[in-house]
Design a protein around this motif. Structure first.
Motif, PDB file in Angstrom:
ATOM      1  N   LEU A 289     -13.934  -4.801 -11.864  1.00 53.33           N
ATOM      2  CA  LEU A 289     -12.677  -4.224 -11.384  1.00 53.33           C
ATOM      3  C   LEU A 289     -11.858  -5.277 -10.638  1.00 53.33           C
ATOM      4  CD1 LEU A 289     -13.804  -0.695 -10.116  1.00 53.33           C
ATOM      5  CD2 LEU A 289     -13.083  -1.408 -12.390  1.00 53.33           C
ATOM      6  N   ALA A 290     -12.532  -6.105  -9.845  1.00 51.35           N
ATOM      7  CA  ALA A 290     -11.827  -7.160  -9.126  1.00 51.35           C
ATOM      8  C   ALA A 290     -11.165  -8.128 -10.103  1.00 51.35           C
ATOM      9  CB  ALA A 290     -12.807  -7.905  -8.215  1.00 51.35           C
ATOM     10  N   PHE A 291     -11.882  -8.500 -11.145  1.00 50.73           N
ATOM     11  CA  PHE A 291     -11.352  -9.432 -12.148  1.00 50.73           C
ATOM     12  C   PHE A 291     -10.123  -8.842 -12.839  1.00 50.73           C
ATOM     13  CE2 PHE A 291     -11.132 -11.545 -16.242  1.00 50.73           C
ATOM     14  CZ  PHE A 291     -11.356 -12.876 -15.913  1.00 50.73           C
ATOM     15  N   SER A 292     -10.127  -7.527 -13.064  1.00 49.85           N
ATOM     16  CA  SER A 292      -9.022  -6.876 -13.791  1.00 49.85           C
ATOM     17  C   SER A 292      -7.726  -6.889 -12.999  1.00 49.85           C
ATOM     18  CB  SER A 292      -9.396  -5.431 -14.134  1.00 49.85           C
ATOM     19  OG  SER A 292      -9.357  -4.604 -12.969  1.00 49.85           O
ATOM     20  N   GLY A 293      -7.821  -6.943 -11.660  1.00 49.25           N
ATOM     21  CA  GLY A 293      -6.609  -6.919 -10.837  1.00 49.25           C
ATOM     22  C   GLY A 293      -5.996  -5.543 -10.727  1.00 49.25           C
ATOM     23  N   CYS A 294      -6.745  -4.502 -11.098  1.00 50.70           N
ATOM     24  CA  CYS A 294      -6.225  -3.136 -11.096  1.00 50.70           C
ATOM     25  C   CYS A 294      -6.553  -2.434  -9.779  1.00 50.70           C
ATOM     26  CB  CYS A 294      -6.810  -2.349 -12.264  1.00 50.70           C
ATOM     27  SG  CYS A 294      -6.386  -3.044 -13.887  1.00 50.70           S
ATOM     28  N   TYR A 295      -5.904  -1.295  -9.557  1.00 55.18           N
ATOM     29  CA  TYR A 295      -6.118  -0.489  -8.356  1.00 55.18           C
ATOM     30  C   TYR A 295      -6.514   0.918  -8.791  1.00 55.18           C
ATOM     31  CZ  TYR A 295      -5.052   2.281  -4.192  1.00 55.18           C
ATOM     32  OH  TYR A 295      -5.138   3.156  -3.147  1.00 55.18           O
ATOM     33  N   TYR A 296      -7.501   1.496  -8.083  1.00 55.40           N
ATOM     34  CA  TYR A 296      -8.062   2.776  -8.517  1.00 55.40           C
ATOM     35  C   TYR A 296      -7.999   3.873  -7.466  1.00 55.40           C
ATOM     36  CZ  TYR A 296      -9.608   0.228 -12.570  1.00 55.40           C
ATOM     37  OH  TYR A 296      -9.619  -0.510 -13.717  1.00 55.40           O
ATOM     38  N   GLY A 297      -7.089   3.733  -6.512  1.00 55.47           N
ATOM     39  CA  GLY A 297      -6.844   4.826  -5.572  1.00 55.47           C
ATOM     40  C   GLY A 297      -7.754   4.865  -4.366  1.00 55.47           C
ATOM     41  N   GLY A 298      -8.458   3.781  -4.079  1.00 55.53           N
ATOM     42  CA  GLY A 298      -9.386   3.761  -2.948  1.00 55.53           C
ATOM     43  C   GLY A 298      -8.790   3.283  -1.648  1.00 55.53           C
ATOM     44  N   GLY A 299      -7.458   3.170  -1.578  1.00 55.50           N
ATOM     45  CA  GLY A 299      -6.793   2.791  -0.348  1.00 55.50           C
ATOM     46  C   GLY A 299      -7.032   1.351   0.077  1.00 55.50           C
ATOM     47  N   GLU A 300      -6.794   1.092   1.370  1.00 53.66           N
ATOM     48  CA  GLU A 300      -6.903  -0.257   1.899  1.00 53.66           C
ATOM     49  C   GLU A 300      -8.323  -0.804   1.787  1.00 53.66           C
ATOM     50  OE1 GLU A 300      -5.523  -3.762   3.114  1.00 53.66           O
ATOM     51  OE2 GLU A 300      -4.338  -1.979   2.590  1.00 53.66           O
ATOM     52  N   LYS A 301      -9.327   0.084   1.897  1.00 58.79           N
ATOM     53  CA  LYS A 301     -10.726  -0.327   1.782  1.00 58.79           C
ATOM     54  C   LYS A 301     -10.978  -0.966   0.413  1.00 58.79           C
ATOM     55  CE  LYS A 301     -15.452   1.549   2.114  1.00 58.79           C
ATOM     56  NZ  LYS A 301     -15.891   1.349   0.720  1.00 58.79           N
ATOM     57  N   GLU A 302     -10.506  -0.301  -0.642  1.00 57.14           N
ATOM     58  CA  GLU A 302     -10.686  -0.842  -2.001  1.00 57.14           C
ATOM     59  C   GLU A 302      -9.947  -2.165  -2.170  1.00 57.14           C
ATOM     60  OE1 GLU A 302      -8.876   0.024  -6.352  1.00 57.14           O
ATOM     61  OE2 GLU A 302      -9.763   1.796  -5.389  1.00 57.14           O
ATOM     62  N   ARG A 303      -8.702  -2.203  -1.699  1.00 62.42           N
ATOM     63  CA  ARG A 303      -7.906  -3.423  -1.864  1.00 62.42           C
ATOM     64  C   ARG A 303      -8.585  -4.619  -1.187  1.00 62.42           C
ATOM     65  NH1 ARG A 303      -2.875  -2.041  -3.875  1.00 62.42           N
ATOM     66  NH2 ARG A 303      -2.177   0.110  -3.488  1.00 62.42           N
ATOM     67  N   LYS A 304      -9.164  -4.383  -0.004  1.00 58.51           N
ATOM     68  CA  LYS A 304      -9.811  -5.461   0.736  1.00 58.51           C
ATOM     69  C   LYS A 304     -11.099  -5.897   0.046  1.00 58.51           C
ATOM     70  CE  LYS A 304     -11.483  -6.726   5.331  1.00 58.51           C
ATOM     71  NZ  LYS A 304     -11.681  -6.275   6.744  1.00 58.51           N
TER      72      LYS A 304
ATOM     73  N   GLU B 299       0.136  -2.138 -10.777  1.00 55.81           N
ATOM     74  CA  GLU B 299       0.937  -1.153 -11.509  1.00 55.81           C
ATOM     75  C   GLU B 299       1.300  -1.665 -12.899  1.00 55.81           C
ATOM     76  OE1 GLU B 299       1.531  -2.217  -8.442  1.00 55.81           O
ATOM     77  OE2 GLU B 299       0.900  -0.426  -7.332  1.00 55.81           O
ATOM     78  N   ASP B 300       1.668  -2.946 -12.976  1.00 58.44           N
ATOM     79  CA  ASP B 300       2.027  -3.519 -14.281  1.00 58.44           C
ATOM     80  C   ASP B 300       0.817  -3.562 -15.209  1.00 58.44           C
ATOM     81  OD1 ASP B 300       4.579  -3.852 -13.416  1.00 58.44           O
ATOM     82  OD2 ASP B 300       4.419  -6.020 -13.060  1.00 58.44           O
ATOM     83  N   GLU B 301      -0.348  -3.941 -14.665  1.00 63.63           N
ATOM     84  CA  GLU B 301      -1.551  -4.015 -15.488  1.00 63.63           C
ATOM     85  C   GLU B 301      -1.906  -2.640 -16.050  1.00 63.63           C
ATOM     86  OE1 GLU B 301      -3.418  -7.106 -16.238  1.00 63.63           O
ATOM     87  OE2 GLU B 301      -1.315  -7.429 -15.712  1.00 63.63           O
ATOM     88  N   ARG B 302      -1.783  -1.605 -15.225  1.00 60.35           N
ATOM     89  CA  ARG B 302      -2.099  -0.255 -15.704  1.00 60.35           C
ATOM     90  C   ARG B 302      -1.091   0.192 -16.758  1.00 60.35           C
ATOM     91  NH1 ARG B 302      -5.327   3.912 -14.674  1.00 60.35           N
ATOM     92  NH2 ARG B 302      -6.424   2.710 -13.100  1.00 60.35           N
ATOM     93  N   SER B 303       0.175  -0.075 -16.553  1.00 57.95           N
ATOM     94  CA  SER B 303       1.195   0.348 -17.527  1.00 57.95           C
ATOM     95  C   SER B 303       1.037  -0.386 -18.850  1.00 57.95           C
ATOM     96  CB  SER B 303       2.599   0.125 -16.952  1.00 57.95           C
ATOM     97  OG  SER B 303       2.856  -1.265 -16.777  1.00 57.95           O
ATOM     98  N   ARG B 304       0.434  -1.584 -18.820  1.00 55.44           N
ATOM     99  CA  ARG B 304       0.192  -2.360 -20.043  1.00 55.44           C
ATOM    100  C   ARG B 304      -1.112  -1.967 -20.719  1.00 55.44           C
ATOM    101  NH1 ARG B 304      -0.563  -7.863 -18.255  1.00 55.44           N
ATOM    102  NH2 ARG B 304      -0.638  -8.406 -20.448  1.00 55.44           N
TER     103      ARG B 304
END
Length: 501
Positions: free
Chosen positions: A287-302, A320-325
């Motif tokens: 998930l980190a390699f993908s650069g995507c975000y999955y709704g886990g808030g600041e904890k996930e981003r960090k 957002e761009d990665e998900r839309s693509r």
């Protein structure tokens, strides 16, 4: 070993292996087209042949029927979610053609080719497959490839711990001479250690002939490192068929891995005659390699941001761009929603092949609620799994077997295991294989709360057409032979075709 073989310098291969009348079209579908259409098509082909001298073959005729049928029915025909109606029309055909050069004996080969693979189990499998082809191109003796012990997985398994090495050598003996190690007397006679080099990604055969062969013949032994995707997908048909013989026949798992894998399959079949296997890639590093975000808030981003720092060359990405693509792997919940929308009921037996899931049980809970009959190798194998636990590649091999044997295989990404299994399942009879249309599904998931279930279901079924493992599936722009081994899939003669209705 003193001269460059003619067969290597300018290879010329002709097709074969499929038998008379065999062809490798994209598809053939539904009931026969109208007599008027077929008659007109035959007339045109016959007319053209008068002027060109081209004889209309079964392959020509199959391609015409295939294109017409696909265009007519793709958007209208109901899809059986468990099995393609057209799977019996095709068969795997990877036999050697009569003019394909036989293996060069060890004592007259151009030298010993050593291969160091890279990555996880299926990335290494691709490297091993291509290593055999490169050895054939070079007229070299192949030393059994060395597996990667230093990648992220830190698995110390050798080739013989995962694959049946004697079968590998024996099965390919007509194509390439393979030895377990360089003979001791040859090592003693060598002035220097084997030369080491790395081929560029997706190299053409000419690179190996022009750049690798001279070094191999001069040094008698040469090692190619990081050998993954180092050979182009665009080879002639005979070499593609060799790829298939390696990947689908020669690479057989050891008896201990095969036995446990089949034991898990039998347990699943005992509970239900059919099951769905999901290869769920949702590990933190992935998930980190993908650069995507999955709704886990600041904890996930960090957390994922810290993991992402492992790779110095990764660019800054907009989640957002990665998900839309369509570049973000589906979450476990999204996979469950897709399957339910396609028509799989909550009584479906679901086998989940995965590593460490980011978020653990909390992340998996929505999928379990959608499919209560949820199983993993850990749940099914119990203590039988203990000998394999320290070895990630052996665990992956067990998952590979259970996924390969499933009635339906689903993946939430398009990684190496997904590609290798998709290609294998096509070759073995077009077993149902579902590849999510992540780009279009993302839009539907965002609008899920604004539409009823029936409408959501219809839309999911619509966007997944062409991605359900049918013979005429949509092919990606960057075609990968390991996923679409079209040279090794043949169409049965018209008289031998039966379509399930």
């Amino acid at each position: 070993m003193g001269r460059k073989p003619d067969a290597v310098a300018k290879p010329h291969y002709s097709g074969g292996g499929g038998g008379p009348g065999a062809s490798s079209p994209r598809a053939a579908r539904k009931a026969p087209p109208s007599p008027v259409f077929l008659g007109a098509a035959l007339f045109v082909l016959g007319f053209v042949s008068l002027f060109t001298g081209h004889v209309v073959t079964d392959a020509d005729w199959s391609r015409i029927r295939s294109r017409w049928r696909s265009k007519q029915v793709r958007n209208y025909e109901p899809i059986d979610i468990w099995k393609s109606r057209y799977s019996s029309i095709y068969y795997g055909c990877s036999g050697r053609s009569t003019n394909f050069r036989s293996a060069v004996p060890e004592n007259s080969s151009t030298g010993y080719l050593l291969i160091a693979t890279s990555g996880g189990l299926n990335q290494q499998r691709i490297g091993i497959t291509d290593a055999v082809v490169v050895a054939w191109i070079l007229n070299a003796t192949l030393v059994v490839p060395e597996l990667d012990h230093h990648s992220f997985w830190k698995d110390e398994s050798d080739f013989s711990d995962i694959f049946d090495v004697d079968w590998f050598i024996s099965y390919l003996s007509k194509d390439v001479t393979i030895v377990k190690r360089i003979p001791y007397e040859v090592m003693l006679s060598m002035d220097k250690l084997p030369w080491t080099m790395r081929a560029p990604r997706k190299s053409m055969p000419e690179f190996y002939v022009d750049e690798v062969l001279p070094i191999l013949m001069r040094r008698r032994a040469l090692q190619l490192t990081k050998f993954d995707y180092r050979l182009t997908s665009e080879l002639d048909e005979d070499l593609q068929k060799l790829r298939c013989r390696v990947n689908f026949h020669a690479l057989r798992f050891t008896n201990s891995i095969h036995t446990l894998g089949q034991k898990l399959v039998q347990k699943l079949r005992f509970m239900s005659p059919r099951y769905v296997a999901v290869h769920l890639r949702f590990e933190p590093d992935m998930l980190a390699f993908s650069g995507c975000y999955y709704g886990g808030g600041e904890k996930e981003r960090k957390e994922l941001g810290e993991i992402r720092k492992r790779w110095d060359t990764l660019p800054e990405l907009s989640a957002e761009d990665e998900r839309s693509r369509g570049k973000c792997p589906l979450t476990p919940h999204e996979v469950g929603l897709m399957l339910r929308a396609l028509g799989f009921g909550n009584d479906t037996n679901l086998y989940v092949a995965s590593g460490e899931i980011y978020g653990g049980e909390e992340t998996l809970r929505p999928l379990r609620e959608l499919f209560p009959n949820f199983y993993t190798k850990e749940m099914l194998a119990g203590d039988d799994l203990k000998p394999f636990l320290p070895f990630s590649s052996r665990l992956a091999a067990i998952d590979f077997i259970v996924c390969d044997e499933s009635d339906v295989f689903v993946t939430n990404n398009n990684g190496n295991m997904a590609k290798v299994l998709a290609g294998r399942r096509r070759y073995m009879g077009h077993k149902r294989t579902i590849r999510p249309n992540a780009k279009k599904l993302n839009v539907l998931f965002q609008r899920r709360k604004h539409m009823g279930w029936d409408m959501f279901s219809r839309k999911v079924q619509k966007v997944q057409r062409g991605l359900m493992g049918e013979p005429d599936d949509i092919r990606p722009k960057q075609d990968d032979f390991h996923e679409f081994p079209s040279s090794c899939i043949c169409l049965r003669k018209p008289g031998n075709i039966s379509v399930t209705t």
